[in-house]
Enzyme design. Structure first.
Site, PDB file in Angstrom:
ATOM      1  N   LYS A 161     111.646 -19.351  47.041  1.00 36.06           N
ATOM      2  CA  LYS A 161     110.599 -19.306  48.064  1.00 36.06           C
ATOM      3  C   LYS A 161     109.494 -20.249  47.620  1.00 36.06           C
ATOM      4  CE  LYS A 161     107.404 -16.191  50.454  1.00 36.06           C
ATOM      5  NZ  LYS A 161     107.305 -14.921  51.177  1.00 36.06           N
TER       6      LYS A 161
ATOM      7  N   GLU B 241     109.368 -17.058  43.665  1.00 30.43           N
ATOM      8  CA  GLU B 241     108.309 -17.718  44.444  1.00 30.43           C
ATOM      9  C   GLU B 241     107.218 -18.336  43.574  1.00 30.43           C
ATOM     10  OE1 GLU B 241     106.103 -15.190  47.133  1.00 30.43           O
ATOM     11  OE2 GLU B 241     105.039 -16.883  48.008  1.00 30.43           O
TER      12      GLU B 241
HETATM   13  P1  13P Z   1     102.260 -16.336  53.831  1.00 38.12           P
HETATM   14  O1  13P Z   1     103.378 -16.816  54.699  1.00 38.12           O
HETATM   15  O2  13P Z   1     101.147 -15.668  54.588  1.00 38.12           O
HETATM   16  O3  13P Z   1     101.787 -17.395  52.878  1.00 38.12           O
HETATM   17  O4  13P Z   1     102.830 -15.150  52.931  1.00 38.12           O
HETATM   18  C1  13P Z   1     104.090 -15.254  52.398  1.00 38.12           C
HETATM   19  C2  13P Z   1     104.141 -14.547  51.127  1.00 38.12           C
HETATM   20  O5  13P Z   1     104.933 -13.652  50.951  1.00 38.12           O
HETATM   21  C3  13P Z   1     103.238 -14.979  50.046  1.00 38.12           C
HETATM   22  O6  13P Z   1     103.637 -14.396  48.858  1.00 38.12           O
END
Ligand code: 13P
Length: 342
Positions: free
Chosen positions: A221, A179
């Protein structure tokens, strides 16, 4: 690494019409979320809230995996069942956030690097023993004013850490969810978000390749290509869908197992509409496009629950509704009219 286990876990995680529920907020973050609804962030309150989110039996129709925080994977429901077992009973894969948070990056004012590589091999083994089948590591990339950020150094060190993390996960037979979050904060326009998202993704995939990470056992992600929160001109839904998909096509290798989006502060219905627009307009992409939302799934339920035990069931219904709408958005079958009925 047992390839067949990794194959089946990846397929389960990216099952068509399902997405990921992110409930892995760190202690400071859950503290902020609870404060917004007047709930004290005690261990018991966090356990109660996370039990509400996890023990929602119909969720298994819409949710393939849940990302837990270290405290939560060690906790149990009131009846003594560990949360990770409860998820497995519902046909949902337990996942775990393994990074230790983003800290200021030396020499790069205003930028951060995510920490947590020291001892990660041992922690992954421990989490694997606690049934975790996928993991998450979040890097944070800020867009500065007038083209100042992100620096090449910030992109490089965060991409390198994501590569180290992903390789260690696969060694432990855990699917890495990689991510790199480009933050929505700022007054930048959508074109600038696209440029920074592209540079970020290119840096990340160059590192994954350099470090021998198997892309077919990796999930990306990412944020969507949107206008900055303070930009006076906000891109329309169709434009977000188009720019996001084009950016992914340009930067994400076809071998990647799947792409899931974070919500990043988008309103829950907007996050659903964006995902739906992408899947409706681009049904033949090389990877499934799904969701891994935190706030966009939890917010309506959290506001309604606000710590009150007699609201657990009605809060669960609100959570399920968002899960169902996003599940429909994974195949372009969501319609705004579904919101009116809720
Ligand atoms: P949000 O969808 O609230 O942005 O959170 C997702 C997430 O796991 C951020 O690391």
């Amino acid at each position: 690494m047992d390839e067949s286990i990794m194959d089946s876990t990846t397929q389960e995680l990216m099952a068509r019409g399902k997405g990921i529920l992110a409930i892995d907020e760190s202690l400071p973050t859950i503290g902020k979320r609870f404060a917004s609804v007047g709930v004290k962030s005690t261990k018991d309150n966090r356990r109660a809230w996370r039990e509400l989110l996890i023990d929602t039996p119909e969720s298994g129709q819409y949710i393939s995996g849940v990302i837990l925080f270290d405290e939560t994977i060690r906790q149990q429901a009131v009846d003594g069942t560990p949360f990770s077992w409860l998820l497995q009973k519902l046909g949902i894969l337990p996942g775990i956030k393994v990074d230790m948070g983003a800290r200021p990056l030396a020499g790069c004012p205003g930028e951060k690097v995510t920490e947590g590589l020291d001892g990660l091999r041992e922690r992954l083994q421990e989490y694997h023993g606690m049934s975790a089948q996928f993991a998450k590591w979040r890097a944070v990339i800020s867009i500065g004013e007038e083209g100042s950020l992100p620096s090449a150094c910030c992109l490089h060190v965060n991409a390198h850490a994501l590569g180290r993390y992903a390789a260690l996960c696969q060694e432990a037979e855990i699917i890495p969810v990689v991510e790199p979050e480009v933050l929505m904060e700022g007054n930048h326009d959508q074109a600038r978000c696209r440029e920074v998202t592209a540079r970020t993704l290119q840096a990340v995939f160059a590192e994954l390749e350099r470090q021998g990470v198997a892309l077919e056992h990796t999930v990306l992600k990412t944020g969507m290509v949107v206008s900055g929160k303070d930009c006076p001109e906000q891109a329309a839904i169709a434009q977000v869908a188009e720019q996001t998909v084009q950016c992914l096509q340009e930067c994400v290798p076809a071998a990647v197992a799947g792409v899931v989006f974070l919500s990043g502060g988008q309103a829950p219905t907007t996050a659903t509409a964006h995902l739906n627009a992408m899947n409706a307009a681009y049904p033949d992409l090389p990877w499934p496009l799904s969701f891994s939302y935190g706030r966009a799934l939890q917010e309506p339920a959290l506001q309604h629950w606000a710590g009150q035990a007699d609201r657990v069931e009605s809060a669960r219904a609100l959570l399920l509704h968002r899960e169902k709408c996003n599940s429909l958005a994974c195949t372009g079958r969501y319609a705004e009219s579904l919101e009116v009925a809720s």
